[in-house]
Scaffold this motif. Structure first.
Motif, PDB file in Angstrom:
ATOM      1  N   GLN A 201       0.988  -1.249   0.150  1.00 48.70           N
ATOM      2  CA  GLN A 201      -0.067   0.108   0.001  1.00 48.70           C
ATOM      3  C   GLN A 201       1.088   1.347  -0.101  1.00 48.70           C
ATOM      4  OE1 GLN A 201      -2.535  -1.704   3.283  1.00 48.70           O
ATOM      5  NE2 GLN A 201      -4.022  -0.256   2.432  1.00 48.70           N
TER       6      GLN A 201
ATOM      7  N   GLY B 193       1.858   2.445  -3.334  1.00 45.39           N
ATOM      8  CA  GLY B 193       0.571   2.789  -3.922  1.00 45.39           C
ATOM      9  C   GLY B 193      -0.109   1.747  -4.661  1.00 45.39           C
TER      10      GLY B 193
ATOM     11  N   GLN C  95      -3.163  -1.004  -4.366  1.00 45.57           N
ATOM     12  CA  GLN C  95      -4.447  -1.382  -3.664  1.00 45.57           C
ATOM     13  C   GLN C  95      -4.474  -2.644  -3.453  1.00 45.57           C
ATOM     14  OE1 GLN C  95      -8.165  -1.302  -6.274  1.00 45.57           O
ATOM     15  NE2 GLN C  95      -8.580   0.793  -5.149  1.00 45.57           N
TER      16      GLN C  95
ATOM     17  N   ARG D  37      -1.416  -1.867  -8.775  1.00 47.46           N
ATOM     18  CA  ARG D  37      -0.911  -0.413  -8.413  1.00 47.46           C
ATOM     19  C   ARG D  37      -1.889   0.815  -8.925  1.00 47.46           C
ATOM     20  NH1 ARG D  37       5.319   0.507  -8.645  1.00 47.46           N
ATOM     21  NH2 ARG D  37       5.429   2.081  -7.164  1.00 47.46           N
ATOM     22  N   VAL D  38      -2.209   1.637  -8.116  1.00 46.34           N
ATOM     23  CA  VAL D  38      -3.207   2.647  -8.598  1.00 46.34           C
ATOM     24  C   VAL D  38      -2.561   3.833  -8.279  1.00 46.34           C
ATOM     25  CG1 VAL D  38      -5.168   1.368  -8.379  1.00 46.34           C
ATOM     26  CG2 VAL D  38      -4.313   2.496  -6.236  1.00 46.34           C
ATOM     27  N   HIS D  39      -1.601   4.331  -7.484  1.00 47.46           N
ATOM     28  CA  HIS D  39      -0.944   5.480  -6.987  1.00 47.46           C
ATOM     29  C   HIS D  39       0.727   5.309  -7.182  1.00 47.46           C
ATOM     30  CE1 HIS D  39      -4.808   6.828  -5.430  1.00 47.46           C
ATOM     31  NE2 HIS D  39      -4.652   5.662  -4.293  1.00 47.46           N
ATOM     32  N   LYS D  40       1.320   6.509  -7.058  1.00 45.42           N
ATOM     33  CA  LYS D  40       2.597   6.367  -6.916  1.00 45.42           C
ATOM     34  C   LYS D  40       3.224   5.972  -5.629  1.00 45.42           C
ATOM     35  CE  LYS D  40       6.136   8.869  -8.840  1.00 45.42           C
ATOM     36  NZ  LYS D  40       6.736   7.806  -9.673  1.00 45.42           N
ATOM     37  N   GLU D  41       2.451   6.496  -4.493  1.00 44.62           N
ATOM     38  CA  GLU D  41       2.747   6.051  -3.240  1.00 44.62           C
ATOM     39  C   GLU D  41       1.511   6.369  -2.351  1.00 44.62           C
ATOM     40  OE1 GLU D  41       5.754   8.519  -1.372  1.00 44.62           O
ATOM     41  OE2 GLU D  41       5.452  10.130  -2.859  1.00 44.62           O
ATOM     42  N   HIS D  42       1.743   6.191  -1.001  1.00 46.03           N
ATOM     43  CA  HIS D  42       0.417   6.294  -0.059  1.00 46.03           C
ATOM     44  C   HIS D  42       1.080   6.764   1.372  1.00 46.03           C
ATOM     45  CE1 HIS D  42      -2.909   6.012   2.197  1.00 46.03           C
ATOM     46  NE2 HIS D  42      -3.613   5.042   1.646  1.00 46.03           N
TER      47      HIS D  42
END
Ligand SMILES: C[S@@+](CC[C@H](N)C(=O)[O-])C[C@H]1O[C@@H](n2cnc3c(N)ncnc32)[C@H](O)[C@@H]1O
Length: 288
Positions: A220, A223, A225, A247-252
């Motif tokens: 997570q 990035g 999910q 993978r949906v974002h670069k980072e979280h």
């Protein structure tokens, strides 16, 4: 679990799956039966294939030129052969099997040659080493690891993250690393945490559970999910937890904070976190 024969064997097959391949893999015997161990293995592989299908379809759509699939800790490469037969026979995508045991890697390679599965490639190496990295393309799209032993699952996840995999799917194997840390270093954690792992059997389970929670949080943090679910019925596998990541974002950032808090509270330092400490940018030292 008993063996399966006749109609019971056919019921186990996925659409498009051939008896001929399963015979070649020695999962189905000459008598056409699936012995109990083979039946268990086929159920695990086929369940994973079904759960992976959306990820594969997504990779084929996003990278129609040639998606790269990696199976880490492949063993006899049953998963790879089944994936190839069902999804890779046409097209130009490549499936890499990474396996540390030379005998298994060589045998699977021979089989692939015999079957004409030309875009199935074999890398005989530890998942973590430069040898693996050198043999793989810079970018991989789907990474799987089915029961890769102990921390080999961590190595596989790190590889997937570093190679920007769109999808990572791991079914962890037995885990001993964190349980040993809990035993060695119980004072790190404040009450009531130590009560959770005071007894050896609880320590083993708490260690495995914490390891997988950390794996999910690391994914997570980068990035992904994450969905954590059962692979198949417990009667078919005791190592039954599937961590599916897309993978949906670069980072979280919040996941990183949560991860740091969990590490601070429990005093554990699982391999994945040690391996990726810099990339994770953890703000505090890991516990000693
Ligand atoms: C329990 S078997 C599972 C094999 C296969 N994925 C399956 O489910 O049938 C684990 C495999 O991972 C391999 N392995 C363990 N650690 C590894 C590592 N660091 N790198 C590559 N392979 C590894 C072992 O040799 C073994 O073949």
């Amino acid at each position: 679990m008993k063996q399966a024969k006749g109609e019971a064997v056919r019921k186990e097959l996925l659409p498009g799956q051939s008896v001929a391949l399963l015979k070649e893999l020695h999962l189905i015997g000459r008598d056409g039966a699936l012995q109990a161990d083979s039946l268990r293995k086929l159920k695990q592989v086929n369940h994973l294939v079904q759960l992976l299908e959306p990820a594969l379809r997504d990779a084929f759509e996003r990278h129609p030129e040639a998606p790269v699939i990696v199976d880490a800790g492949a063993g006899n490469a049953y998963l790879g052969f089944v994936l190839y037969e069902l999804f890779l026979k046409s097209g130009s995508s490549i499936l890499y099997s990474v396996e540390s045991r030379p005998d298994l890697a060589a045998r699977a390679q021979e089989r692939a040659k015999k079957l004409g599965f030309d875009r199935m490639k074999f890398i005989q190496a530890q998942v973590a080493t430069e040898a693996t990295a050198a043999g793989l393309p810079e970018r991989i799209h789907v990474l799987t690891a089915l029961h890769a032993c102990d921390t080999a699952t961590d190595d596989a996840i790190a590889l997937g993250i570093r190679r920007n995999a769109d999808h990572i799917a791991v079914v962890p194997c037995c885990q001993a690393e964190v349980a040993a840390q809990l035993k060695e270093n119980p004072r790190q954690a404040r009450a009531p945490w130590p009560s959770i792992w005071a007894h050896p059997i609880h320590r083993r389970e708490a260690g495995a559970h914490l390891t997988n929670v950390v794996r999910a949080l690391v994914l997570q943090s980068f990035g992904y999910q994450v969905t954590v679910t059962e692979l198949t019925g417990w009667e078919h596998s005791l190592k039954n937890e599937l961590i599916l990541a897309r993978r949906v974002h670069k980072e979280h950032f919040l996941a990183r904070k949560e991860l740091q808090a969990l590490l601070d509270a429990t005093g554990i330092k699982p391999k994945l976190v040690v391996e990726m400490q810099q990339e994770l940018g953890l703000t505090q030292e890991l516990p000693q």
